[in-house]
Design a protein around this motif. Structure first.
Motif, PDB file in Angstrom:
ATOM      1  N   GLY A 129       0.814  -1.207   0.000  1.00 18.08           N
ATOM      2  CA  GLY A 129       0.000   0.000   0.000  1.00 18.08           C
ATOM      3  C   GLY A 129       0.851   1.261   0.000  1.00 18.08           C
ATOM      4  N   ASN A 130       0.199   2.387   0.180  1.00 21.52           N
ATOM      5  CA  ASN A 130       0.866   3.683   0.076  1.00 21.52           C
ATOM      6  C   ASN A 130       1.043   4.334   1.449  1.00 21.52           C
ATOM      7  OD1 ASN A 130       1.851   6.144  -0.694  1.00 21.52           O
ATOM      8  ND2 ASN A 130       0.100   6.741  -1.921  1.00 21.52           N
ATOM      9  N   PRO A 131       2.255   4.283   2.019  1.00 31.29           N
ATOM     10  CA  PRO A 131       2.467   4.933   3.322  1.00 31.29           C
ATOM     11  C   PRO A 131       2.390   6.458   3.243  1.00 31.29           C
ATOM     12  CG  PRO A 131       4.482   3.829   2.579  1.00 31.29           C
ATOM     13  CD  PRO A 131       3.424   3.549   1.566  1.00 31.29           C
ATOM     14  N   ASN A 132       2.503   7.025   2.050  1.00 33.04           N
ATOM     15  CA  ASN A 132       2.288   8.440   1.779  1.00 33.04           C
ATOM     16  C   ASN A 132       2.844   9.420   2.809  1.00 33.04           C
ATOM     17  OD1 ASN A 132       1.378  10.495   0.102  1.00 33.04           O
ATOM     18  ND2 ASN A 132      -0.466  10.757   1.319  1.00 33.04           N
ATOM     19  N   ALA A 133       4.103   9.753   2.662  1.00 29.26           N
ATOM     20  CA  ALA A 133       4.691  10.836   3.452  1.00 29.26           C
ATOM     21  C   ALA A 133       4.325  12.143   2.751  1.00 29.26           C
ATOM     22  CB  ALA A 133       6.205  10.684   3.531  1.00 29.26           C
ATOM     23  N   THR A 134       3.788  13.108   3.489  1.00 26.48           N
ATOM     24  CA  THR A 134       3.312  14.355   2.897  1.00 26.48           C
ATOM     25  C   THR A 134       4.421  15.383   2.747  1.00 26.48           C
ATOM     26  OG1 THR A 134       2.671  15.167   5.057  1.00 26.48           O
ATOM     27  CG2 THR A 134       0.959  14.067   3.728  1.00 26.48           C
ATOM     28  N   GLY A 135       5.571  14.950   2.328  1.00 19.96           N
ATOM     29  CA  GLY A 135       6.729  15.801   2.083  1.00 19.96           C
ATOM     30  C   GLY A 135       7.917  14.899   1.829  1.00 19.96           C
ATOM     31  N   GLN A 136       9.045  15.505   1.611  1.00 17.00           N
ATOM     32  CA  GLN A 136      10.245  14.761   1.234  1.00 17.00           C
ATOM     33  C   GLN A 136      10.780  13.850   2.334  1.00 17.00           C
ATOM     34  OE1 GLN A 136      13.865  15.862  -1.471  1.00 17.00           O
ATOM     35  NE2 GLN A 136      13.951  17.039   0.400  1.00 17.00           N
ATOM     36  N   VAL A 137      11.145  12.626   1.956  1.00 21.18           N
ATOM     37  CA  VAL A 137      11.808  11.685   2.853  1.00 21.18           C
ATOM     38  C   VAL A 137      13.306  11.768   2.570  1.00 21.18           C
ATOM     39  CG1 VAL A 137      12.118   9.249   3.438  1.00 21.18           C
ATOM     40  CG2 VAL A 137       9.824  10.175   3.054  1.00 21.18           C
ATOM     41  N   ALA A 138      14.105  12.001   3.617  1.00 17.93           N
ATOM     42  CA  ALA A 138      15.543  12.201   3.442  1.00 17.93           C
ATOM     43  C   ALA A 138      16.400  11.068   3.989  1.00 17.93           C
ATOM     44  CB  ALA A 138      15.959  13.517   4.098  1.00 17.93           C
ATOM     45  N   THR A 139      15.863  10.281   4.922  1.00 21.34           N
ATOM     46  CA  THR A 139      16.668   9.206   5.503  1.00 21.34           C
ATOM     47  C   THR A 139      15.779   8.050   5.949  1.00 21.34           C
ATOM     48  OG1 THR A 139      18.458   8.735   7.061  1.00 21.34           O
ATOM     49  CG2 THR A 139      16.699  10.155   7.848  1.00 21.34           C
ATOM     50  N   LEU A 140      16.322   6.832   5.823  1.00 26.99           N
ATOM     51  CA  LEU A 140      15.615   5.622   6.229  1.00 26.99           C
ATOM     52  C   LEU A 140      16.582   4.715   6.972  1.00 26.99           C
ATOM     53  CD1 LEU A 140      13.896   4.758   2.827  1.00 26.99           C
ATOM     54  CD2 LEU A 140      12.786   5.747   4.833  1.00 26.99           C
TER      55      LEU A 140
END
Length: 173
Positions: A129-140
């Protein structure tokens, strides 16, 4: 041992290298590994003989790859894995049979995904599915069964989260 490096450069470790290189961990000299990306490389993670690369490139390892690729850790050639992304991939993590990708995109692995996605390591298709972060993801970062996500966002998976979130790697919730 080698250290994989990515960014925006035309040489590394004393050799011509285009935005991605492998350096000898002791001497700092470039190895023969040279996938040559035609755009910046923003994220790298090595796992099981594969080096996953994300960034702004459209070609890497001798193949057309849209901002995301799997490279053979010995030859530097792109594997058949080609999920594709419509925007920059800035962060990668591997967990089990998934590659997590974060950045600034709306489609990846053939599916709508808002800046964060789990991709099948074999097919490259988007999962969970779509975890949908409402902005940029920079690190995981994956630790145990948890994916820690950092960036410039206000929610993930419909839950209010200010720039930092934790998700279950099995469900993306």
């Amino acid at each position: 041992e080698v250290v994989y490096v990515g960014g925006e450069f035309s040489s590394a470790g004393g050799q011509a290298r285009s935005n991605i290189a492998a350096l000898d961990a002791v001497t700092g000299l470039a190895t023969t590994w040279a996938p040559q990306a035609n755009g910046s490389v923003r994220a790298l993670v090595a796992s099981g003989g594969i080096v996953y690369a994300g960034g702004q490139f459209l070609s890497i390892g001798g193949q057309a790859r849209s901002r995301l690729a799997a490279l053979d850790a010995t030859t530097g050639l792109a594997t058949a894995w080609a999920p594709g992304s419509d925007g920059t991939v800035r962060a990668l993590a591997v967990s089990g049979g998934m590659v997590w990708a974060g950045g600034f995109f709306s489609s990846i692995g053939g599916q709508v995904r808002g800046n964060l996605a789990a991709l099948d390591v074999t097919t490259g298709l988007a999962l969970l599915g779509n975890p949908n972060a409402t902005g940029q993801v920079a690190t995981l970062v994956v630790s145990g069964g948890t994916l820690f996500v950092g960036g410039a966002f206000t929610s993930v998976g419909g839950m209010p989260r200010s720039n930092l979130a934790a998700l279950d790697v099995a469900t993306a919730l």
